[in-house]
Design an enzyme around this catalytic site. Structure first.
Site, mmCIF file in Angstrom:
data_model
loop_
_atom_site.group_PDB
_atom_site.id
_atom_site.type_symbol
_atom_site.label_atom_id
_atom_site.label_comp_id
_atom_site.label_asym_id
_atom_site.label_seq_id
_atom_site.Cartn_x
_atom_site.Cartn_y
_atom_site.Cartn_z
ATOM 1 N N ARG A 60 -4.699 10.292 -5.389
ATOM 2 C CA ARG A 60 -4.191 8.958 -5.741
ATOM 3 C C ARG A 60 -5.145 7.833 -5.358
ATOM 4 N NH1 ARG A 60 0.054 12.186 -4.620
ATOM 5 N NH2 ARG A 60 0.088 11.574 -2.423
ATOM 6 N N GLU A 97 0.560 19.430 9.718
ATOM 7 C CA GLU A 97 1.701 19.769 10.569
ATOM 8 C C GLU A 97 1.669 21.268 10.895
ATOM 9 O OE1 GLU A 97 6.444 18.679 10.742
ATOM 10 O OE2 GLU A 97 5.375 18.581 8.838
#
Ligand code: AMP
Length: 172
Positions: A60, A97
């Site tokens: 993006r 994560e």
């Protein structure tokens, strides 16, 4: 700039349960909101920074970095997921994560001594942006700033990028 917030679409549970996804396509499709976004970044980074290159982070970051680079009279450099760039690359891994991921940039994309601005749509933990800065610096470039459309202030992105000029247009 908070008026730009109304152009952001929040999509709950995308791409997986528990993630609130901030979608910038609703901002990009609006002619005036797109112009305000690029013009605001142009104004923020015209004074003093004067980057030679604007680095956009896949995918993006690619959607507005070239317009900003054009306005700043800079070149555009893509930072991509592994295996996408055809020539010799430098790479940097970073923590997710669960596990790690890696980003790549063409080895000759940034010349030693060049000033570089790094942009992406969202800064969350700051891991992606920091890994990009480390690659730019390994290539001999100087990071003059980061520009994000959206900053998630409940996550430690800004702390992770401390020491750098971090600009964001919309904060949650
Ligand atoms: P981080 O490395 O944690 O700062 O994550 C930043 C990267 O993940 C950027 O490339 C963003 O496009 C993407 N990202 C992280 N969280 C979100 C979110 N809530 N909505 C949209 N994109 C996100």
């Amino acid at each position: 700039m908070e008026d730009l917030k109304s152009y952001i679409r929040e999509v709950p549970d995308f791409p997986k349960p528990g993630i609130n996804f901030f979608d910038i396509t609703t901002l990009l499709k609006d002619p005036l909101a797109l112009r305000m976004t690029v013009d605001r970044f142009t104004w923020l980074f015209s004074n003093g920074h004067r980057p030679h290159k604007v680095v956009g982070i896949e995918s993006r970051g690619f959607m507005f970095a070239p317009s900003l680079a054009y306005n700043l009279n800079a070149g555009f450099v893509p930072v991509r997921k592994p295996g996408k760039l055809p020539a010799k690359t430098v790479s940097q891994s970073y923590e997710l994560e669960y596990g790690t991921d890696r980003l790549e940039m063409h080895a000759d994309a940034v010349a030693p001594g060049e000033k570089v601005l790094i942009v992406d749509d969202v800064v969350a933990t700051g891991g992606t942006a920091l890994a990009t800065a480390q690659m730019v610096e390994a290539a001999g470039g100087t990071v003059v700033g980061f520009g994000f459309i959206i900053e998630l202030t409940f996550l430690p992105g800004r702390q992770k990028l401390s020491g750098y000029d971090v600009e964001s247009l919309i904060r949650y």
